[in-house]
Design a protein around this motif. Sequence first.
Motif, PDB file in Angstrom:
ATOM      1  N   ALA A 185      -3.306   1.166  -3.918  1.00 37.29           N
ATOM      2  CA  ALA A 185      -2.944   1.487  -2.539  1.00 37.29           C
ATOM      3  C   ALA A 185      -4.117   1.222  -1.605  1.00 37.29           C
ATOM      4  O   ALA A 185      -3.955   0.630  -0.526  1.00 37.29           O
TER       5      ALA A 185
ATOM      6  N   GLY B  61       0.818  -1.207   0.000  1.00 35.10           N
ATOM      7  CA  GLY B  61       0.000   0.000   0.000  1.00 35.10           C
ATOM      8  C   GLY B  61       0.849   1.253   0.000  1.00 35.10           C
ATOM      9  O   GLY B  61       0.563   2.216  -0.725  1.00 35.10           O
TER      10      GLY B  61
ATOM     11  N   PHE C 145       0.827   4.024  -2.919  1.00 37.80           N
ATOM     12  CA  PHE C 145       0.405   5.384  -2.599  1.00 37.80           C
ATOM     13  C   PHE C 145       1.472   6.401  -2.998  1.00 37.80           C
ATOM     14  O   PHE C 145       1.161   7.449  -3.581  1.00 37.80           O
TER      15      PHE C 145
END
Length: 212
Positions: A83, A71, A75
Amino acid sequence: MHDRMRAKLYAFLNPLGRTLRIYKESDNWVPSRYARAIGLYREGKLTEAIALIDGLIAEAPSDPYFNELRGQVMFENARLAEAADSYGKAATLLPTNGLIRRELARVQLEFNQPQFTDAAITNLEAALASEREHAFTWWLLAIAYGRKGDEGRSSIALAEEALIKEKPDIATYHAGRALGVFKQGTREWLQAEDIRLAAKEMESRKKRGKGQ
């Protein structure tokens, strides 16, 4: 887990070349692959990093921390849907982890779409249940409530953030705004009043400190 923690810290704190000297590419040990994945993503080598992370997830699908790392990688490279998916899996596996719930909420807010706001608030409130003194979480919660037009709860969140950062004047200002929104005696009004009193005491301590 201790070896993984050491590997994670080493890879985040050192250049990729140094990481690869300790955690060699020929080493299939889980902490070694974990460290190499982190080092590679920090160098922008996403394809290689994601391949390692996905391999770790395939071997240990119930491990929340591999999904958390995925994640984070997604991101930081503006791949929001991926994400959200990875942080969502991590949060499902470890729902009491404040950091994971906060980072999931952060991704949800980044979409800047109304349908994600309530979910973000739920995750932030869950994060605060275990990490109440985390200023950034309160700041994100203020944004979420602000987007819903809930000025009172947004003000409370900003006041809590300011109090943690030891900015009593700002905390007092936002607490005052919240006190003007909520009915006296309600839970929110009492929270705002507690912040106002704590800010007043903090301001007094600062003045006493300057006078010594």
